[in-house]
Design an enzyme around this catalytic site. Sequence first.
Site, PDB file in Angstrom:
ATOM      1  N   SER A 138       0.204  -9.791  11.963  1.00  0.00           N
ATOM      2  CA  SER A 138       0.384 -11.020  11.171  1.00  0.00           C
ATOM      3  C   SER A 138       1.820 -11.508  11.340  1.00  0.00           C
ATOM      4  CB  SER A 138       0.127 -10.733   9.694  1.00  0.00           C
ATOM      5  OG  SER A 138       0.491 -11.840   8.903  1.00  0.00           O
ATOM      6  N   TYR A 151       1.953  -4.893   2.410  1.00  0.00           N
ATOM      7  CA  TYR A 151       1.254  -5.596   3.498  1.00  0.00           C
ATOM      8  C   TYR A 151       2.225  -5.869   4.645  1.00  0.00           C
ATOM      9  CZ  TYR A 151      -1.660  -9.141   5.830  1.00  0.00           C
ATOM     10  OH  TYR A 151      -2.407  -9.861   6.749  1.00  0.00           O
ATOM     11  N   ALA A 153       5.030  -4.347   5.410  1.00  0.00           N
ATOM     12  CA  ALA A 153       5.414  -3.112   6.095  1.00  0.00           C
ATOM     13  C   ALA A 153       4.287  -2.647   7.022  1.00  0.00           C
ATOM     14  CB  ALA A 153       5.754  -2.027   5.069  1.00  0.00           C
ATOM     15  N   SER A 154       3.044  -2.762   6.545  1.00  0.00           N
ATOM     16  CA  SER A 154       1.921  -2.323   7.390  1.00  0.00           C
ATOM     17  C   SER A 154       1.818  -3.190   8.645  1.00  0.00           C
ATOM     18  CB  SER A 154       0.609  -2.339   6.600  1.00  0.00           C
ATOM     19  OG  SER A 154       0.145  -3.658   6.351  1.00  0.00           O
ATOM     20  N   LYS A 155       2.042  -4.498   8.485  1.00  0.00           N
ATOM     21  CA  LYS A 155       1.898  -5.397   9.630  1.00  0.00           C
ATOM     22  C   LYS A 155       3.070  -5.245  10.612  1.00  0.00           C
ATOM     23  CE  LYS A 155      -2.053  -6.971   8.663  1.00  0.00           C
ATOM     24  NZ  LYS A 155      -3.171  -6.726   9.588  1.00  0.00           N
TER      25      LYS A 155
HETATM   26  N1  NAP Z   1      -6.676 -14.557   7.175  1.00  0.00           N
HETATM   27  C1  NAP Z   1      -5.376 -14.631   7.371  1.00  0.00           C
HETATM   28  O1  NAP Z   1      -4.683 -15.564   6.909  1.00  0.00           O
HETATM   29  C2  NAP Z   1      -4.699 -13.583   8.216  1.00  0.00           C
HETATM   30  C3  NAP Z   1      -3.430 -13.876   8.736  1.00  0.00           C
HETATM   31  C4  NAP Z   1      -2.794 -12.913   9.509  1.00  0.00           C
HETATM   32  C5  NAP Z   1      -3.399 -11.708   9.748  1.00  0.00           C
HETATM   33  N2  NAP Z   1      -4.634 -11.442   9.222  1.00  0.00           N
HETATM   34  C6  NAP Z   1      -5.206 -10.139   9.490  1.00  0.00           C
HETATM   35  O2  NAP Z   1      -6.410 -10.298  10.198  1.00  0.00           O
HETATM   36  C7  NAP Z   1      -7.217  -9.133  10.010  1.00  0.00           C
HETATM   37  C8  NAP Z   1      -8.631  -9.597   9.720  1.00  0.00           C
HETATM   38  O3  NAP Z   1      -8.655 -10.217   8.437  1.00  0.00           O
HETATM   39  P1  NAP Z   1      -9.514 -11.514   8.118  1.00  0.00           P
HETATM   40  O4  NAP Z   1      -8.549 -12.594   7.831  1.00  0.00           O
HETATM   41  O5  NAP Z   1     -10.537 -11.703   9.157  1.00  0.00           O
HETATM   42  O6  NAP Z   1     -10.129 -11.074   6.714  1.00  0.00           O
HETATM   43  P2  NAP Z   1     -11.582 -10.651   6.248  1.00  0.00           P
HETATM   44  O7  NAP Z   1     -12.539 -11.757   6.562  1.00  0.00           O
HETATM   45  O8  NAP Z   1     -11.429 -10.210   4.858  1.00  0.00           O
HETATM   46  O9  NAP Z   1     -11.960  -9.432   7.193  1.00  0.00           O
HETATM   47  C9  NAP Z   1     -11.397  -8.168   7.024  1.00  0.00           C
HETATM   48  C10 NAP Z   1     -12.193  -7.192   7.866  1.00  0.00           C
HETATM   49  O10 NAP Z   1     -11.564  -5.916   7.754  1.00  0.00           O
HETATM   50  C11 NAP Z   1     -12.557  -4.970   7.454  1.00  0.00           C
HETATM   51  N3  NAP Z   1     -12.027  -3.849   6.702  1.00  0.00           N
HETATM   52  C12 NAP Z   1     -11.293  -3.878   5.566  1.00  0.00           C
HETATM   53  N4  NAP Z   1     -11.046  -2.627   5.157  1.00  0.00           N
HETATM   54  C13 NAP Z   1     -11.641  -1.796   6.059  1.00  0.00           C
HETATM   55  C14 NAP Z   1     -11.782  -0.397   6.172  1.00  0.00           C
HETATM   56  N5  NAP Z   1     -11.240   0.445   5.268  1.00  0.00           N
HETATM   57  N6  NAP Z   1     -12.460   0.114   7.230  1.00  0.00           N
HETATM   58  C15 NAP Z   1     -13.023  -0.711   8.138  1.00  0.00           C
HETATM   59  N7  NAP Z   1     -12.929  -2.048   8.079  1.00  0.00           N
HETATM   60  C16 NAP Z   1     -12.269  -2.583   7.046  1.00  0.00           C
HETATM   61  C17 NAP Z   1     -13.599  -5.725   6.652  1.00  0.00           C
HETATM   62  O11 NAP Z   1     -14.847  -5.070   6.725  1.00  0.00           O
HETATM   63  P3  NAP Z   1     -15.513  -4.204   5.529  1.00  0.00           P
HETATM   64  O12 NAP Z   1     -15.020  -4.734   4.233  1.00  0.00           O
HETATM   65  O13 NAP Z   1     -16.965  -4.387   5.783  1.00  0.00           O
HETATM   66  O14 NAP Z   1     -15.069  -2.808   5.815  1.00  0.00           O
HETATM   67  C18 NAP Z   1     -13.627  -7.046   7.392  1.00  0.00           C
HETATM   68  O15 NAP Z   1     -14.511  -6.954   8.487  1.00  0.00           O
HETATM   69  C19 NAP Z   1      -6.571  -8.346   8.874  1.00  0.00           C
HETATM   70  O16 NAP Z   1      -5.844  -7.264   9.407  1.00  0.00           O
HETATM   71  C20 NAP Z   1      -5.608  -9.347   8.264  1.00  0.00           C
HETATM   72  O17 NAP Z   1      -4.511  -8.709   7.672  1.00  0.00           O
HETATM   73  C21 NAP Z   1      -5.305 -12.354   8.482  1.00  0.00           C
END
Ligand code: NAP
Length: 254
Positions: A138, A151, A153-155
């Site tokens: 991110s 968050y 720190a993890s990213k």
């Molecule tokens: N949306 C944004 O604005 C944004 C911006 C920058 C980066 N990101 C990053 O993009 C990535 C995807 O997020 P998204 O935006 O697509 O959100 P999302 O629609 O909430 O999707 C998150 C995904 O992560 C999975 N997940 C969560 N905890 C998990 C676990 N313990 N084990 C396995 N899978 C897990 C969820 O599946 P289950 O719940 O079914 O396990 C889901 O498929 C994340 O790392 C997020 O930090 C998002």
Amino acid sequence: MEGAALSGKTALVIGASSGIGLATANLFADVGAMVHAAARRRESIQTGAGGRNVTAHALDISDKEAVWRTVEEVGKSDGIDILVVAAGMNFPERRLEQLTAEGWDAMISVNLSGAFYAIRAALPYLRSSGGLVVLISSVSGRWPDASGPAYQASKAGMIELAHAAGFEEHVNGVRFTSILPGIVDTPILDNRPEPPPKEVRDAALEPEDVAQACLFLATLPPRAYVPELTMIPTAIQALGKTSTATPPVSQVDE
Ligand SMILES: NC(=O)c1ccc[n+]([C@@H]2O[C@H](COP(=O)([O-])OP(=O)(O)OC[C@H]3O[C@@H](n4cnc5c(N)ncnc54)[C@H](OP(=O)(O)O)[C@@H]3O)[C@@H](O)[C@H]2O)c1
């Protein structure tokens, strides 16, 4: 799907039940990849629709033994050309003054340790395929914003994990790319203390945009290595501009 962009390739996408991971798994399958898609909500993974070759796996990425088992099962049966780690989370109580040790541990174990578990288990298969790892980090891993210290720190940790892994493994033909998206309209935004309003969501990236970036990386010739790729929504973010407040309409139109 002979002749399609990823035909003959096997991709493992973790976090494939929603948002960016789901869009990436579907896009990869649409262009001919054999896709193994994993998440805790196995039932939300879209298998087989439109003739896609998608196998769903129930997986909690913070469970190291389960990650090892799933990656080995996929690697032994089909090999692994592309590993995409899109599993990630955030929660509303994200400010430093609200964070608990349990919250910190949960965030790091899903967002950062999970990526390590998957990479470590996949390494032999990636070496034999000359494979590619894409970590969905991110922009929050690059500059301070309101997403919270755990968050962020993890990213940031994901970015450095990819840097260090690439430093060691490029000589074995394995590439590691961090994608740093800005705001993407996915369900993760519902966990903000104040979820963004419709006009911000409408101006945000779509998960399919990030999926396209994953496909770009996956279709580059093996000689071309992109360590980082930042993608932000034009109307509301710029490098170093962390606010996603929408500008006046006139500014958007000009
Ligand atoms: N949306 C944004 O604005 C944004 C911006 C920058 C980066 N990101 C990053 O993009 C990535 C995807 O997020 P998204 O935006 O697509 O959100 P999302 O629609 O909430 O999707 C998150 C995904 O992560 C999975 N997940 C969560 N905890 C998990 C676990 N313990 N084990 C396995 N899978 C897990 C969820 O599946 P289950 O719940 O079914 O396990 C889901 O498929 C994340 O790392 C997020 O930090 C998002």
